[in-house]
Every structure is written in C-alpha cells, then in structure tokens.
Write an enzyme that holds these catalytic residues in place. Structure first.
Site, PDB file in Angstrom:
ATOM      1  N   ASP A 164       0.867  -1.177  -0.060  1.00  0.00           N
ATOM      2  CA  ASP A 164      -0.020  -0.046  -0.208  1.00  0.00           C
ATOM      3  C   ASP A 164       1.111   0.999   0.339  1.00  0.00           C
ATOM      4  OD1 ASP A 164      -2.423   1.802   0.637  1.00  0.00           O
ATOM      5  OD2 ASP A 164      -2.921  -0.308   1.129  1.00  0.00           O
ATOM      6  N   GLU A 217      -6.575   3.810  -5.903  1.00  0.00           N
ATOM      7  CA  GLU A 217      -7.376   4.199  -5.156  1.00  0.00           C
ATOM      8  C   GLU A 217      -8.192   5.152  -5.902  1.00  0.00           C
ATOM      9  OE1 GLU A 217     -10.362   4.263  -0.675  1.00  0.00           O
ATOM     10  OE2 GLU A 217      -7.911   5.360  -0.955  1.00  0.00           O
ATOM     11  N   HIS A 242     -10.402  -3.804   2.790  1.00  0.00           N
ATOM     12  CA  HIS A 242     -11.103  -3.337   3.916  1.00  0.00           C
ATOM     13  C   HIS A 242     -11.592  -2.175   4.988  1.00  0.00           C
ATOM     14  CE1 HIS A 242      -8.208  -1.088   2.571  1.00  0.00           C
ATOM     15  NE2 HIS A 242      -8.287   0.267   3.206  1.00  0.00           N
TER      16      HIS A 242
HETATM   17  C1  GLC Z   1      -7.640   4.793   2.287  1.00  0.00           C
HETATM   18  C2  GLC Z   1      -8.008   3.733   3.251  1.00  0.00           C
HETATM   19  C3  GLC Z   1      -8.448   3.743   3.879  1.00  0.00           C
HETATM   20  C4  GLC Z   1      -7.687   4.885   4.881  1.00  0.00           C
HETATM   21  C5  GLC Z   1      -7.790   6.330   4.297  1.00  0.00           C
HETATM   22  C6  GLC Z   1      -7.223   6.893   5.115  1.00  0.00           C
HETATM   23  O1  GLC Z   1      -9.513   5.112   2.024  1.00  0.00           O
HETATM   24  O2  GLC Z   1      -8.315   2.413   2.001  1.00  0.00           O
HETATM   25  O3  GLC Z   1      -8.397   2.334   4.388  1.00  0.00           O
HETATM   26  O4  GLC Z   1      -8.500   4.619   6.153  1.00  0.00           O
HETATM   27  O5  GLC Z   1      -7.279   5.803   2.994  1.00  0.00           O
HETATM   28  O6  GLC Z   1      -6.133   6.442   4.639  1.00  0.00           O
END
Ligand code: GLC
Ligand code: CA
Length: 558
Positions: free
Chosen positions: A110, A260, A333
């Site tokens: 990540d 994402e 998650h």
């Molecule tokens: C993304 C992650 C999430 C996290 C957020 C802040 O959305 O998937 O789990 O809380 O970023 O890093």
C-alpha cells in the site's frame, strides 16, 4: 443480437503480466497471529503462503505494515522505511518477499502518500515554526477573519478537516483523521522525497503498489473551494501530479499499480488507466457505494436496485473494451462483506457466495479477492459502540446519535456499513478465536466461525473450491484467453432480477448468467448454448429458469 466489432480492439494493446494475475488482499492485523499477542503479523503471512498458493493467486496486496501509531490501522505512517513493531521487522518483510517469490507470487504494498501520521518526523519538523524548510511539506493556513478554520471543508472521517496548532497560530489540513495531516504536493522537495521512498521499496523487490486515496493530493483553494461539504477528490490539476508520479516512479519499472481514485469520472477513466494512463488500473466505487447516503453518511443508506449495480458495472466494462483495464472487486478493508451487502439475510450461504464470485470474477480486468471472501465470510454483529475499533465507524455512530437516532438504531445502521465487518480475524478453523490466535484477538471474531472457516476448503462444494475453479478458468483452461482479453457485451440489460454478460473473441463466446434474487426467475436467453462450463447449482437444460442465486458460465454456439 448485435455483435460489436472486436477485431480493432485486439490488435493494438500491449499485454502486461498483471492482466493475467489474480490478486489477494491481506489486512495483516487480521490475517494470522504467529506470536500469540492477538495481532496478525508478517510471520503469520509467511506461515500462510502455502494457503495462498492453494487458492491459486499470483499477487498479494499487503495493506500497510509500515511504522505507525495505528490511529487508522497503519494508514497513518510515521516511517515509510520501517515496519510496525507489532507486525515484525524489515527482515520479516524481506523474508516474505523472498518466500512469496519462491512460490511464484509477487507482492504489492500500500502506498499512502496523500498524508502521513502526525508522528512522522517530517510533520514533527514542519509544525515547529513557520520558517522551517519543511513547513511547506504540509498544508498550513491562517485562521479566517473570525478566528475560525480557513474554510468549511469536512474530513472524510467527520468534523472539520482543519486542526489548530497554537504553537504557530495556524491550522493544518487533514482529509482523514487529525492524526493524518495531508502532505503538500505543491512542494517539489516533498514530491522528490516521496519518489525516493518509492524507488527504495521497488529496489527491495516488490512488484507494485495499491495507491491510497491518491486523487486527494490536489487541493484547490479558490472561491469554489469555500463550499461546505466533505473534501473533494480529483480536482483540477491533479493530473499534473499524477503524470509526474507515474513518470518518475512507476513507468521506469514493470509494475502493477492500482489506484484508489475516488472522483474519477467515466469520461476520464480510460485516460487514467492502461498503457498510456497513470496507473495499471483503478478501483471504482459506483458498484460498491450504491447504498451510500449523501456526504458518505452510512446511517442514511440509499435505496438501490439491481439495475443500478448492472449499470455501474457495464458502464466501465464498455470503456475497457476500447481502452484501459479493470480492477474487479466486491470487497476490501473499507467495505462491508459483499454477502451481507448484496444478498438477502436468509439467502446468505455458499450458493449466493458463488454467484457473487462468478458475476465479478469473469469481467474484463484483474480480479481481487479480499481475505475471507473465498470462505464466504459475512458481516459481524456489534453489541455496542465499544465493539467498534474503526475510527470512521465510531464517528458515524456519534453523528447518527446527533441526528436523533436511538443507540440501538445507530448501532444497526452503522453496523451494516462498518469497516470492522471486513476486519474481523480470518476464520481458519473452528477452534477458539477461529484459529487466528491463541490470545484474545484485537477485534472480536465473527460468531459464525464454527461453520464458515478454511478447514472446509477441500470440500468440492465449498466456496473456496469454487474460487479455485474460477481461477483455473481464467488462467489455465481453454477459456483463459477469451476470459482475459475477450470483449464484454451486456445481455438481458432490462431484466430486473438477473445479470448476464458475454465475453467474446474470434474463436469463443462465453456467457455468464446469474439470478441475483432470492426467488425463481425466468430468463429468455438470446443465444444458443454449446456447453455448460461451471455452475453453482444445477441449471436446467433449457436455461429458461434460474433458482434463487443460481448462476452459470456457458460456452455459446458461435
Ligand atoms: C483509504 C484506505 C482507508 C484509509 C484512508 C486513509 O481510503 O483504504 O482504509 O482509512 O485511505 O488513508
Ligand atoms: Ca502477532
């Protein structure tokens, strides 16, 4: 039936290794505890590599294991080049990369670079004084004319996105929690430090990144930036940052990058991903956020129809027919379990789990499995607000109370959507704590572990076996090519209960048909069937009716 011109799409694109890969996401805190402290860890992942190999996956996406105060379970990083103590050491990480490699699996990490932890040394420096060279690595603004925060933006986790720091009499911005200050991507030294860190990890032998919340890196503070509401993603100008990130850090290597990327529109999709895009692929939200209320409120869910789900999926699939590549997923998650979200409570079970798997797995793109999805894990029950660990769930619960919900109603409404549903410990067997740990786990196991667990995986009727079959189909069967590269074609568009599509290339046509409802459903197939490849039950010979949640993969007469 109208056939789409398929020849042009086949000739142009360059093929990449990740188009043939199956990815498995591990949330390390909940996967397997090797040293009995109730927390999953890297040695735990290493001990379960044979299990991952058994499923047939090629790539592991590891949610953050970096040094972190764990305000947001590792998405708040205080050292990008360190490993969180509870997860292990850098040697464990190197061992994991090597052991995965020995089994033919790659590892992606990540990459969380919209923000750091407030305990990162960069922030510790930045907050000391206004003239510090690293001041500008974060986003600092003066109080507004009334002494309040610079604007009305809300953080994704609730409350203002601004936190006041008396030391320098300024506010810093945080899109997520106040322990996750946003980095200032306008600063070239900061950007270079990020690229250096990325290179360092690539040199360690990882195969790519899942790029966290990346469309938030551009902030636009013009007049339009003074609206009330949650911080907006994918603002004008973000493309400049993404181009540089991609050119500096990703393009020189042969990586799998999956972003994402909230806020990316359908029109932009094909320019963000694929051969000429910033990323290999990106996670879309439309099909998983169907039930999400305004401003992301979980406790005011929106009503949705199967037609909304079908549209969300086919919209982007049709784009990928021409350009780009999909990241296929139903769970991660941050999402509740797909069985609990898409299936009626009394229909939840192996048959519906296999139906959901079939529907998304054979679309055009790279399939992602979230840990436990291959077992048919479901949402858990929350007895009180104390059973939540996730900071977003706790915040949503209190917002619901403020809006007049009773405690019981707030708990149910937030519980349905809580990210903790996905974070309960992996269910390995029916012994205490589901075999995850001998110690009390950091988050309670789901009560159904005596029925839903990995011990049943060798049963040919298990959800696990079914995932293996889907993977075999995509990778090693006569249908691998068409299922990987074939064009997508929607069928039964207007059917209110069934979902169906065809994957087609010059030599083969494969149909996926599925009853998404808990009732018998009639269908009228616009094609002739040559051969039944896979079913989750026992489709009738004539293919004109499907039992509840029944599905089939069919080879068609060309
Ligand atoms: C993304 C992650 C999430 C996290 C957020 C802040 O959305 O998937 O789990 O809380 O970023 O890093
Ligand atoms: Ca542990």
């Amino acid at each position: 039936m109208a056939q789409q011109p398929i020849a042009e799409a086949f000739t142009t694109t360059k093929r990449s290794w990740w188009e043939k890969s199956i990815v498995y996401q591990i949330y390390p805190k909940s996967f397997y505890d090797s040293n009995q402290d109730g927390i999953g860890d890297l040695q735990g992942v290493i001990q379960k590599l044979d299990y991952l190999q058994e499923i047939g996956i090629d790539v592991i996406w590891l949610s953050p294991v970096y040094t972190s105060p764990m305000d947001d379970n590792g998405y708040d990083i205080s050292d990008y080049q360190g490993i969180a103590e509870e997860f292990g050491t850098m040697e464990d990480m190197e061992q994991l990369i090597a052991e995965a490699d020995r089994r033919g699996m790659k590892l992606i990490m990540d990459l969380v670079v919209n923000h750091t932890s407030d305990e990162h040394p960069w922030f510790a420096e930045s907050r000391t004084n206004k003239l510090h060279p690293q001041r500008d690595w974060y986003i600092w603004k003066d109080r507004n004319e009334n002494g309040g925060p610079p604007n009305q933006w809300q953080s994704v986790f609730g409350g203002s996105c601004w936190e006041y720091e008396p030391v320098t009499d300024q506010y810093y911005m945080h899109t997520f929690s106040k322990k996750q200050p946003d980095l200032n991507w306008e600063n070239p030294q900061l950007r270079q430090a990020v690229y250096d860190m990325i290179h360092w990890w690539i040199e360690k032998g990882i195969a790519g990144f899942r790029v966290d919340a990346i469309t938030f890196i551009k902030k636009v503070f013009d007049a339009a930036g003074h609206e009330v509401g949650v911080v907006k993603a994918n603002q004008k100008g973000v493309q400049t940052f993404l181009t540089e990130l991609s050119n500096q850090s990703f393009r020189p290597y042969d990586l799998l990058t999956v972003a994402e990327a909230p806020g990316v529109t359908l029109e932009q999709l094909s320019s963000y991903v694929g051969e000429d895009g910033y990323f290999s692929m990106l996670f879309e939200f439309d099909h998983v956020d169907l039930d999400l209320g305004k401003d992301g409120l979980w406790f005011k869910p929106k009503k949705w129809e199967l037609s909304d789900f079908k549209k969300a999926i086919s919209n982007s699939q049709k784009i990928f027919n021409r350009q780009g590549w999909g990241a296929l997923y139903l769970e991660n998650h941050d999402q509740p379990r797909s069985l609990s979200k898409f299936i009626e409570p009394d229909g939840i079970g192996p048959v519906s789990a296999k139906m959901l798997a079939t529907v998304y797995f054979l679309l055009k793109g790279t399939p992602f499995i979230y840990q436990g999805q291959e077992l048919g894990m479901t949402n858990t029950a929350f007895a009180s607000v104390e059973s939540f660990n996730d900071l977003a769930s706790i915040d949503q619960y209190h917002s619901a109370l403020k809006e007049g919900f009773s405690e019981a109603d707030a708990l149910t409404a937030v519980g349905n959507r809580s990210r903790d549903n996905a974070r309960t410990p992996m269910q390995w067997n029916d012994t205490e704590n589901a075999g995850f740990s001998k110690e009390k786990p950091w988050l309670a196991v789901n009560d159904n572990y005596s029925v839903v667990n990995a011990e049943h995986r060798n049963d040919p009727e298990s959800v696990f076996s079914y995932y293996q079959q889907l993977i075999h189909l995509r990778k090693n069967s006569d249908y691998a090519d068409v299922l990987t590269y074939g064009q997508y074609e929607e069928v039964l568009e207007n059917h209110p209960d069934a979902i169906a599509y065809i994957r087609r290339d010059e030599t083969k046509s494969i149909a996926v048909i599925a009853n998404f409802k808990n009732k018998n459903v009639k269908i009228d197939l616009p094609f002739g069937v040559k051969n039944v490849i896979l079913t989750n039950d026992s489709v009738t010979e004539k293919f004109d009716a499907l039992k509840p949640y029944e599905c089939a993969v069919l080879e068609l007469l060309n």
